[in-house]
Design a protein around this motif. Structure first.
Motif, short mmCIF file in Angstrom:
data_model
loop_
_atom_site.label_atom_id
_atom_site.label_comp_id
_atom_site.label_asym_id
_atom_site.label_seq_id
_atom_site.Cartn_x
_atom_site.Cartn_y
_atom_site.Cartn_z
N THR A 101 1.06 -1.12 -0.05
CA THR A 101 -0.05 0.09 -0.05
C THR A 101 1.02 1.19 0.08
O THR A 101 0.72 2.10 -0.68
N ILE A 136 2.32 1.55 -3.43
CA ILE A 136 1.69 2.04 -4.38
C ILE A 136 1.28 3.35 -4.31
O ILE A 136 0.94 4.40 -5.30
N ASP A 137 1.11 4.00 -2.91
CA ASP A 137 0.65 5.25 -2.92
C ASP A 137 1.90 6.09 -3.27
O ASP A 137 1.64 7.48 -3.72
N LYS A 185 3.22 5.56 -6.32
CA LYS A 185 3.64 4.75 -7.49
C LYS A 185 4.20 6.12 -8.52
O LYS A 185 4.89 5.71 -9.41
N THR A 194 6.88 -0.42 -12.38
CA THR A 194 5.53 -0.50 -13.02
C THR A 194 5.73 -1.30 -14.38
O THR A 194 6.63 -1.13 -14.84
N GLN A 242 0.51 -2.64 -13.16
CA GLN A 242 0.79 -3.08 -11.80
C GLN A 242 1.83 -2.59 -11.17
O GLN A 242 2.74 -2.19 -12.07
N THR A 299 -2.64 -3.45 -2.50
CA THR A 299 -2.94 -2.26 -1.67
C THR A 299 -4.28 -2.68 -1.03
O THR A 299 -5.01 -3.25 -1.42
N ASN A 309 -5.99 0.07 -0.09
CA ASN A 309 -6.69 1.18 -0.72
C ASN A 309 -7.70 0.85 -1.80
O ASN A 309 -7.16 0.97 -2.95
N ALA A 335 -9.28 2.66 -3.69
CA ALA A 335 -9.35 3.44 -4.83
C ALA A 335 -8.48 3.27 -5.64
O ALA A 335 -8.04 3.82 -6.79
N LYS A 336 -7.11 2.52 -5.26
CA LYS A 336 -6.11 2.35 -5.98
C LYS A 336 -5.75 0.75 -6.37
O LYS A 336 -4.77 0.44 -6.79
N THR A 396 -5.97 -2.61 -8.36
CA THR A 396 -5.72 -3.00 -9.61
C THR A 396 -6.22 -4.31 -10.24
O THR A 396 -6.69 -5.02 -9.31
N LYS A 423 -9.44 -5.34 -8.25
CA LYS A 423 -10.71 -4.73 -9.35
C LYS A 423 -10.85 -5.84 -10.23
O LYS A 423 -9.80 -6.17 -10.87
#
Length: 144
Positions: free
Chosen positions: A28, A31-32, A34, A56, A60, A89, A91, A93-94, A96, A115
């Motif tokens: 997390t 990724i925050d 990124k 990245t 991902q 993550t 989170n 909202a983030k 993947t 997701k």
């Protein structure tokens, strides 16, 4: 020095700092940050990089498991899973897209999200998940 050069220098410094700190950060936290993670380069020599250094690729964030020279291996992190692990993550909202774990690498732990193809975000209700919500609904809760 132009403004572009200044920003490029700052970005490089952020990327180098993140590379060195990554081993002590959660997926997390990485990724925050990124924006500071460099893109995978299939011609780059990663043999001097520390373990857990992030790149990245294909949407991902991947973490270096085994330092190596990428020019000697055909493929990308998604197809070189013995060399690259996956960051997740907590989170939503983030989140993947789902990526199948490879052995113990990339398993989803409590609170980590992904997701699905329909845009739904799922959160792990238990550790060591290797199956998506469609394959193992009891291990996941729908976030949104």
């Amino acid at each position: 020095m132009s403004m572009t050069d200044v920003f490029r220098s700052l970005g490089r410094a952020d990327a180098l700092k993140l590379r060195e700190e990554a081993h002590s950060l959660t997926g997390t936290q990485i990724i925050d940050r990124k924006v500071s993670v460099p893109a995978f380069d299939p011609q780059k020599d990663y043999s001097a990089w520390p373990m857990d250094a992030p790149v990245t690729d294909e949407g991902q964030v991947w973490l270096l498991i085994q330092p190596h020279d990428a020019a000697h291996y055909a493929g990308r992190p998604s197809s070189l899973r013995a060399l690259w692990g996956l960051a997740h993550t907590t989170n939503p909202a983030k989140a993947t897209p789902w990526v199948d774990p490879y052995g113990t690498s990339g398993m989803y732990m409590v609170g980590e999200c992904y997701k699905d193809a329909d845009g739904n975000v799922w959160r792990a209700k238990q550790d060591n998940l290797v199956h998506s919500a469609s394959a193992y609904p009891d291990g996941w809760e729908l976030v949104r």
